[in-house]
Scaffold this motif. Structure first.
Motif, short mmCIF file in Angstrom:
data_model
loop_
_atom_site.label_atom_id
_atom_site.label_comp_id
_atom_site.label_asym_id
_atom_site.label_seq_id
_atom_site.Cartn_x
_atom_site.Cartn_y
_atom_site.Cartn_z
N ASN A 117 9.41 6.46 -6.67
CA ASN A 117 9.45 7.93 -6.67
C ASN A 117 9.50 8.47 -5.25
O ASN A 117 9.19 7.78 -4.29
CB ASN A 117 8.22 8.49 -7.37
CG ASN A 117 6.95 8.29 -6.55
OD1 ASN A 117 6.62 9.12 -5.70
ND2 ASN A 117 6.26 7.19 -6.77
N PHE A 118 9.91 9.74 -5.15
CA PHE A 118 9.79 10.51 -3.91
C PHE A 118 8.87 11.70 -4.19
O PHE A 118 9.13 12.82 -3.74
CB PHE A 118 11.15 11.04 -3.47
CG PHE A 118 12.04 10.02 -2.83
CD1 PHE A 118 11.72 9.47 -1.58
CD2 PHE A 118 13.23 9.62 -3.44
CE1 PHE A 118 12.55 8.54 -0.97
CE2 PHE A 118 14.06 8.68 -2.83
CZ PHE A 118 13.72 8.15 -1.60
N TYR A 174 0.83 -1.19 0.00
CA TYR A 174 0.00 0.00 0.00
C TYR A 174 0.87 1.25 0.00
O TYR A 174 1.97 1.26 0.51
CB TYR A 174 -1.09 -0.03 1.08
CG TYR A 174 -0.68 0.23 2.50
CD1 TYR A 174 -0.56 1.54 2.97
CD2 TYR A 174 -0.46 -0.82 3.38
CE1 TYR A 174 -0.22 1.79 4.29
CE2 TYR A 174 -0.11 -0.57 4.69
CZ TYR A 174 0.01 0.73 5.14
OH TYR A 174 0.35 0.97 6.43
N GLY A 175 0.35 2.26 -0.69
CA GLY A 175 1.13 3.48 -0.87
C GLY A 175 2.13 3.39 -2.01
O GLY A 175 2.96 4.27 -2.18
N TYR A 211 11.20 2.89 -2.82
CA TYR A 211 11.49 3.82 -1.72
C TYR A 211 10.48 3.71 -0.58
O TYR A 211 10.51 4.47 0.37
CB TYR A 211 11.62 5.26 -2.27
CG TYR A 211 12.77 5.30 -3.26
CD1 TYR A 211 14.07 5.04 -2.83
CD2 TYR A 211 12.54 5.49 -4.63
CE1 TYR A 211 15.12 4.99 -3.73
CE2 TYR A 211 13.60 5.45 -5.53
CZ TYR A 211 14.89 5.20 -5.08
OH TYR A 211 15.93 5.13 -5.96
N ARG A 212 9.57 2.73 -0.71
CA ARG A 212 8.75 2.35 0.43
C ARG A 212 9.57 1.39 1.28
O ARG A 212 10.14 0.42 0.73
CB ARG A 212 7.45 1.65 -0.03
CG ARG A 212 6.51 2.52 -0.81
CD ARG A 212 5.70 3.40 0.10
NE ARG A 212 4.70 2.65 0.85
CZ ARG A 212 4.48 2.83 2.15
NH1 ARG A 212 5.19 3.70 2.85
NH2 ARG A 212 3.54 2.15 2.77
N PRO A 213 9.67 1.62 2.60
CA PRO A 213 10.58 0.80 3.42
C PRO A 213 10.32 -0.71 3.32
O PRO A 213 11.24 -1.50 3.41
CB PRO A 213 10.33 1.29 4.85
CG PRO A 213 9.54 2.55 4.75
CD PRO A 213 8.98 2.67 3.37
N GLU A 214 9.07 -1.11 3.14
CA GLU A 214 8.79 -2.55 3.14
C GLU A 214 8.96 -3.21 1.76
O GLU A 214 8.75 -4.41 1.62
CB GLU A 214 7.40 -2.81 3.74
CG GLU A 214 7.42 -2.53 5.25
CD GLU A 214 6.09 -2.73 5.96
OE1 GLU A 214 5.42 -3.74 5.70
OE2 GLU A 214 5.73 -1.87 6.79
N ASN A 222 7.22 0.67 -5.54
CA ASN A 222 8.02 1.86 -5.28
C ASN A 222 9.10 1.42 -4.32
O ASN A 222 8.84 1.14 -3.15
CB ASN A 222 7.15 2.97 -4.65
CG ASN A 222 7.97 4.23 -4.35
OD1 ASN A 222 9.19 4.22 -4.46
ND2 ASN A 222 7.28 5.30 -3.97
#
Lengths: 252, 222, 354
Positions: free
Chosen positions: B161-162, B12-13, B128-131, B126
């Motif tokens: 992305n950021f 998610y996210g 750059y999502r920690p998980e 993504n």
């Protein structure tokens, strides 16, 4: 000088009890204090004072104490026990506190089998606020808010907390006791000890319900009040064990 | 040509809904019949159903809950029309799922019907999502998602992305990571999705078809 | 840890862990549920406790107990749930216990809605609990600021022995944003928690966590002591940001998500040659009254913008003390304005002033 045959338990502070003549809070406090001392856990015990006549019992117990909002003592006890699992945690609550405003908290503390001990004092009336009807007030009993006697059509029948809590799978030890005579005082102490032992052994939720009196709000002498406990309260609220860890062990 | 079901899954996210909305528009531009089904019953905000009115204007069907809500619905109320569309097979469908394993649990009830149709399951990533920030974590997430629905992921979408703070290097680094995942899992990278200004600057070596993303759920000021 | 993309609710949860939080008690409510969900997955890895309570009422009382036993404790909820916690917050303030409370605000009153709102301003800054007390309250506008202030909040709570509330609207809880969890935040010199009930272990006299003072003189003394503490917070903890104040003819006062929208409006106005500044309160209690003394002479009026029908407006009026004309622009119920609506409100006000 002779031998000391009776002395104040170390579990109690030096402060004199402030309760009315004939009130059984004093006896119950002493039993809890003696048990905590005898089990050797006084210095790691944390108690929780309720709202009700025993609201200031943090003055009397000789251990760390927290004073809780009305009915919320089991939640406060949960918070303490979860962050300090090695301490011994007990709450001390009346029937307005536990059986009325705090039903959600006591039910869910039992349901989670919080490893805490609850001392529940049921005297069928709101003592502190001036003798109003409690959920535990007997049918026909006159109080300031049941001036014609409790009518079950209007206010329902008195709630039996021990029986109710004993139906919860998480409840480990539930016993109802009385302190209306010395024999029952000794039985009550055994129950309190068993409750704290249940906690010490990490077996989960324990509760001892005391059938208690309130001479001032019942309008009786201390002795008549104790007789009324025996003749009217105990027939409706039978003494005895409702849940025990041994029974759970057998079922496992 | 046979209609397809595109199932959009992922952490998610990771940008599933923004991709789903843009992907619906892309299919429509290719003159295909499109139905977007928003199956996200986990998230209360930033769901593709918020674009219902503008998508309908473009001729794209939108199904989500039984109240046809746009914003503000807290209850699942999954529309039975979703299954209807899957069974009738009259349009290309995009199933925009909620995040993580929890978000795709709702797909299970359509398992038989989906299996019988021509489908793709795209996992949006993504990095750059920690998980989903390492090769192992992405593969772990992929395995968890596949175990939940009992179907295999057929392609990755690199949506790393950021937001406004993204640099081209961020996308290139993400591409390296996802290529490794792709090699290890034998699942291709289908699209590389990003805002137009980034897509224009991407070097040739980056994997996946270029996919220009126009943010619609997230407003400019945010 | 480098910059990562996180959702507001999960970033707040991780920030709490980084801030040394050792226990969380809460009850699910939209739009903050990802926060307890995150802690349910991660808290035990950091030696902490996660417990889903039977209600918000129970949760805040678990916070009271755990905090009274010396732990760093967090609870989170959204507006109606915070209303339920007010009793416990009053007890926590009265017993002088530290606690951090996150409020991811949604529309009200009553069950209201689940979309973003700032209609809890008064609930947060005035409280619904009884008695003479305040909570330190912060209303950050983006994830980085939110994460930093949560990490700091545990120190602040310990320092003042008082609840600290972080009030963000649902949008900040739900949105994704790049964030660095390891930005250094100021550390405070903290006294030992010699008041905590952890058992005497024969080393000291028993302690008591308590908010009961039956003697009115004792309660007055206690209340004056608390009042001194609040005075100190007002002196030391006011936090705010000025944007574009030089030569501003109008100042907008806005916080949180509303301040972000105002920033975009300021850009539009600048391009049209209209100079408008922004005062962004970061602490909403204490309200940054100092900032009102720093307005340049060019300022001819104040526009208060909120995601409510006008709650912070009262604080703006108090601080302005009748000096400048004040207008209000608000959307509420979960409706979030576009920058153009604020541009129009500014132009209407400037037109009216001329």
């Amino acid at each position: 000088m002779g031998n000391v045959v009776f002395k104040r338990s170390n579990g109690l502070s030096k402060k004199e009890f402030s309760y009315c003549p004939g009130c059984t809070h004093g006896i119950i406090h002493r039993l809890v204090a003696e048990v905590i001392e005898e089990l050797g856990v006084l210095d790691k015990t944390i108690g929780i004072s309720p709202v009700g006549c025993s609201v200031m019992n943090y003055e009397f117990f000789n251990c760390d104490m927290q004073q809780a909002a009305h009915g919320r003592a089991p939640a406060v006890a949960t918070g303490i026990k979860r962050v300090r699992p090695d301490n011994i945690v007990f709450s001390y609550q009346g029937d307005g506190d536990l059986a009325s405003i705090g039903t959600a908290e006591i039910v869910h503390a039992a349901h989670r089998s919080e490893n805490i001990t609850v001392i529940f004092v049921n005297n069928a009336i709101y003592g502190m606020t001036g003798g109003q009807m409690a959920p535990t007030t007997l049918i026909g009993q006159k109080t300031t808010t049941s001036p014609y006697g409790r009518d079950e059509k209007h206010a329902g029948k008195p709630i039996k907390m021990s029986e109710m809590l004993a139906t919860i799978p998480g409840a480990t030890y539930i016993e109802r006791v009385s302190v209306h005579d010395p024999l029952h005082v000794r039985k009550a102490k055994k129950a309190v000890k068993k409750a704290f032992q249940t906690q010490i052994e990490g077996k989960g939720f324990s509760l001892v319900e005391f059938i208690s009196s309130c001479p001032v709000n019942w309008g009786k002498t201390p002795q008549d009040a104790l007789n009324w406990v025996k003749d009217n309260m105990i027939p409706y609220y039978p003494l005895g064990n409702f849940r025990s860890p041994e029974e759970d062990d057998k079922n496992d | 040509m046979q209609n397809k079901i595109y199932i959009i899954v992922g952490h998610y996210g990771s940008g599933k809904s923004e991709f789903a909305v843009n992907f619906a528009k892309k299919l429509k531009q290719e003159n295909k019949e499109v139905c977007l089904a928003d199956l996200d019953i986990v998230n209360p905000y930033f769901r593709s159903r918020e674009m219902r009115l503008s998508l309908i204007k473009l001729g794209i069907d939108v199904i989500s809950d039984t109240l046809n809500s746009v914003k503000g619905l807290d209850m699942p109320y999954l529309s039975p029309a979703i299954k209807g569309q899957i069974v009738h097979n009259k349009k290309n469908m995009i199933l925009d799922c909620g995040g993580d394993v929890v978000g795709i649990r709702v797909l299970k009830q359509f398992y038989q019907e989906i299996k019988e149709r021509n489908y793709e399951i795209y996992m949006i990533v993504n990095v750059y999502r920690p998980e989903t920030s390492t090769v192992d974590k992405i593969i772990e997430m992929k395995n968890k998602l596949e175990n939940e629905i009992g179907l295999s992921i057929t392609g990755f979408i690199n949506n790393s992305n950021f937001l406004k703070q993204t640099s081209i290097d961020d996308i290139i680094n993400a591409d390296k990571l996802l290529k490794e995942v792709s090699q290890k899992t034998n699942v291709p990278i289908i699209y590389i999705s990003a805002l137009e200004k980034y897509i224009k600057q991407l070097p040739d070596k980056v994997s996946g078809e270029r996919f220009v993303l126009n943010l619609s759920l997230r407003t400019d000021w945010l | 840890m480098a910059k990562v993309m996180m959702k507001g609710n999960e970033a707040m949860a991780l920030a709490a862990i980084k801030g040394g939080c050792k226990a969380f008690f809460g009850y699910p409510i939209t739009p903050q549920s990802e926060l307890p969900e995150y802690l349910a997955r991660h808290m035990h890895k950091h030696g902490g406790v996660f417990l889903q309570a039977e209600s918000e009422v129970a949760a805040i009382n678990m916070v009271y107990g755990a905090s009274g036993a010396g732990a760093r404790v967090l609870t989170s909820s959204s507006s109606p749930g915070i209303a339920l916690k007010q009793e416990g917050i009053s007890y926590i303030a009265g017993a002088e216990l530290p606690a951090v409370i996150i409020n991811v605000m949604r529309g009200g009153p009553g069950l209201g809605g689940i979309q973003p709102s700032q209609a809890d301003y008064k609930q947060v800054t005035r409280g619904g609990g009884n008695g003479d007390y305040y909570v330190l309250a912060y209303a950050p506008e983006n994830l980085q600021e939110t994460v930093n202030v949560i990490k700091e909040a545990f120190d602040l709570a310990d320092l003042y022995r008082n609840p600290v509330m972080i009030a963000v609207d649902g949008l900040i809880g739900q949105m994704m944003e790049p964030v660095d969890l390891d930005v250094e935040v100021p550390k405070r010199d903290l006294p030992e928690k010699d008041w905590a009930t952890i058992g005497t272990y024969g080393k000291r006299e028993p302690v008591n966590v308590n908010s009961l003072f039956l003697d009115p003189q004792d309660l007055e003394n206690h209340s004056f002591k608390l009042a001194e503490k609040y005075k100190l917070m007002k002196k030391n903890e006011q936090r705010y940001e000025f944007v574009n104040m030089e030569n501003a003819e109008l100042v907008i006062v806005a916080y949180g998500t509303m301040a972000r929208i105002v920033r975009s409006a300021l850009e539009i106005l600048k391009n049209e040659g209209i100079n408008v500044g922004l005062l962004r309160p970061i602490s909403i209690w204490p309200f940054p009254e100092k900032a009102f003394k720093e307005f340049p002479d060019t300022v001819k009026g104040i526009l208060t913008c909120e995601l409510s029908t006008g709650q912070m407006l009262d604080d703006v009026k108090i601080c302005n003390n009748g000096k400048l004309p004040i207008n209000f622009f608000g959307r509420t119920g979960g409706m979030v304005p576009e920058p153009e609506e604020i541009v129009k409100a500014v132009k209407d006000m400037i037109g009216g002033l001329k």
